[in-house]
Design a protein around this motif. Structure first.
Motif, PDB file in Angstrom:
ATOM      1  N   GLY A 176      72.921  14.820  82.798  1.00 58.64           N
ATOM      2  CA  GLY A 176      71.489  15.053  82.658  1.00 58.64           C
ATOM      3  C   GLY A 176      71.160  16.459  82.209  1.00 58.64           C
ATOM      4  O   GLY A 176      70.061  16.731  81.750  1.00 58.64           O
ATOM      5  N   GLY A 177      72.115  17.384  82.325  1.00 55.73           N
ATOM      6  CA  GLY A 177      71.908  18.763  81.905  1.00 55.73           C
ATOM      7  C   GLY A 177      70.720  19.401  82.590  1.00 55.73           C
ATOM      8  O   GLY A 177      70.335  19.019  83.686  1.00 55.73           O
ATOM      9  N   GLY A 178      70.153  20.396  81.929  1.00 57.41           N
ATOM     10  CA  GLY A 178      69.017  21.105  82.490  1.00 57.41           C
ATOM     11  C   GLY A 178      67.813  20.219  82.698  1.00 57.41           C
ATOM     12  O   GLY A 178      66.999  20.463  83.585  1.00 57.41           O
ATOM     13  N   ALA A 179      67.688  19.171  81.908  1.00 60.57           N
ATOM     14  CA  ALA A 179      66.553  18.256  82.062  1.00 60.57           C
ATOM     15  C   ALA A 179      66.544  17.590  83.428  1.00 60.57           C
ATOM     16  O   ALA A 179      65.496  17.199  83.924  1.00 60.57           O
ATOM     17  CB  ALA A 179      66.583  17.198  80.960  1.00 60.57           C
ATOM     18  N   ALA A 180      67.715  17.488  84.053  1.00 61.56           N
ATOM     19  CA  ALA A 180      67.804  16.849  85.365  1.00 61.56           C
ATOM     20  C   ALA A 180      67.122  17.672  86.447  1.00 61.56           C
ATOM     21  O   ALA A 180      66.703  17.127  87.459  1.00 61.56           O
ATOM     22  CB  ALA A 180      69.263  16.610  85.728  1.00 61.56           C
ATOM     23  N   ILE A 181      66.987  18.982  86.240  1.00 58.25           N
ATOM     24  CA  ILE A 181      66.385  19.842  87.263  1.00 58.25           C
ATOM     25  C   ILE A 181      65.152  20.583  86.773  1.00 58.25           C
ATOM     26  O   ILE A 181      64.484  21.237  87.544  1.00 58.25           O
ATOM     27  CB  ILE A 181      67.412  20.859  87.803  1.00 58.25           C
ATOM     28  N   ALA A 182      64.837  20.463  85.487  1.00 62.11           N
ATOM     29  CA  ALA A 182      63.689  21.172  84.908  1.00 62.11           C
ATOM     30  C   ALA A 182      62.388  20.492  85.319  1.00 62.11           C
ATOM     31  O   ALA A 182      62.357  19.289  85.590  1.00 62.11           O
ATOM     32  CB  ALA A 182      63.804  21.192  83.393  1.00 62.11           C
ATOM     33  N   PRO A 183      61.294  21.250  85.351  1.00 67.56           N
ATOM     34  CA  PRO A 183      59.983  20.640  85.619  1.00 67.56           C
ATOM     35  C   PRO A 183      59.672  19.573  84.571  1.00 67.56           C
ATOM     36  O   PRO A 183      60.128  19.652  83.429  1.00 67.56           O
ATOM     37  CB  PRO A 183      59.008  21.813  85.487  1.00 67.56           C
ATOM     38  N   ALA A 184      58.902  18.584  84.945  1.00 65.79           N
ATOM     39  CA  ALA A 184      58.589  17.456  84.052  1.00 65.79           C
ATOM     40  C   ALA A 184      57.967  17.908  82.735  1.00 65.79           C
ATOM     41  O   ALA A 184      58.197  17.292  81.699  1.00 65.79           O
ATOM     42  CB  ALA A 184      57.668  16.474  84.764  1.00 65.79           C
ATOM     43  N   GLU A 185      57.204  18.995  82.753  1.00 65.06           N
ATOM     44  CA  GLU A 185      56.532  19.448  81.529  1.00 65.06           C
ATOM     45  C   GLU A 185      57.441  20.243  80.595  1.00 65.06           C
ATOM     46  O   GLU A 185      57.065  20.554  79.475  1.00 65.06           O
ATOM     47  CB  GLU A 185      55.281  20.267  81.866  1.00 65.06           C
ATOM     48  N   PHE A 186      58.663  20.557  81.032  1.00 66.07           N
ATOM     49  CA  PHE A 186      59.594  21.336  80.208  1.00 66.07           C
ATOM     50  C   PHE A 186      60.074  20.507  79.021  1.00 66.07           C
ATOM     51  O   PHE A 186      60.491  19.372  79.172  1.00 66.07           O
ATOM     52  CB  PHE A 186      60.794  21.784  81.033  1.00 66.07           C
ATOM     53  N   LYS A 187      59.987  21.080  77.845  1.00 60.57           N
ATOM     54  CA  LYS A 187      60.471  20.427  76.627  1.00 60.57           C
ATOM     55  C   LYS A 187      61.544  21.299  75.992  1.00 60.57           C
ATOM     56  O   LYS A 187      61.351  22.489  75.806  1.00 60.57           O
ATOM     57  CB  LYS A 187      59.332  20.211  75.621  1.00 60.57           C
TER      58      LYS A 187
END
Length: 71
Positions: free
Chosen positions: A21-32
């Motif tokens: 999942g990389g950083g997307a697995a822990i990033a805030p939902a609004e992070f693109k």
């Protein structure tokens, strides 16, 4: 020398899941991110091997600090 990481360990102190999942697995939902996902390009074992290799290039004090953060 290349070492192997133990599946279930993390490169960052976030989760015991695979790094797929990389950083997307822990990033805030609004992070693109502009970085594309690699999906199934590497197996979990290959991902852990790459992470272990990268970690093996770190100076010993950095590895020790990272180990402490992952406990």
């Amino acid at each position: 020398m290349m070492t192997t990481a133990t599946p279930g360990t993390t490169a960052t102190n976030c989760s015991s899941a695979t790094p797929r999942g990389g950083g997307a697995a822990i990033a805030p939902a609004e992070f693109k991110s502009g970085m594309p996902a690699f999906g199934e390009a590497l197996s979990d074992e290959q991902i852990w091997a790459v992470l272990a290799f990268i970690k093996s290039t770190w100076p010993e004090p950095v590895r020790q600090r990272q180990d402490l953060m992952n406990r």
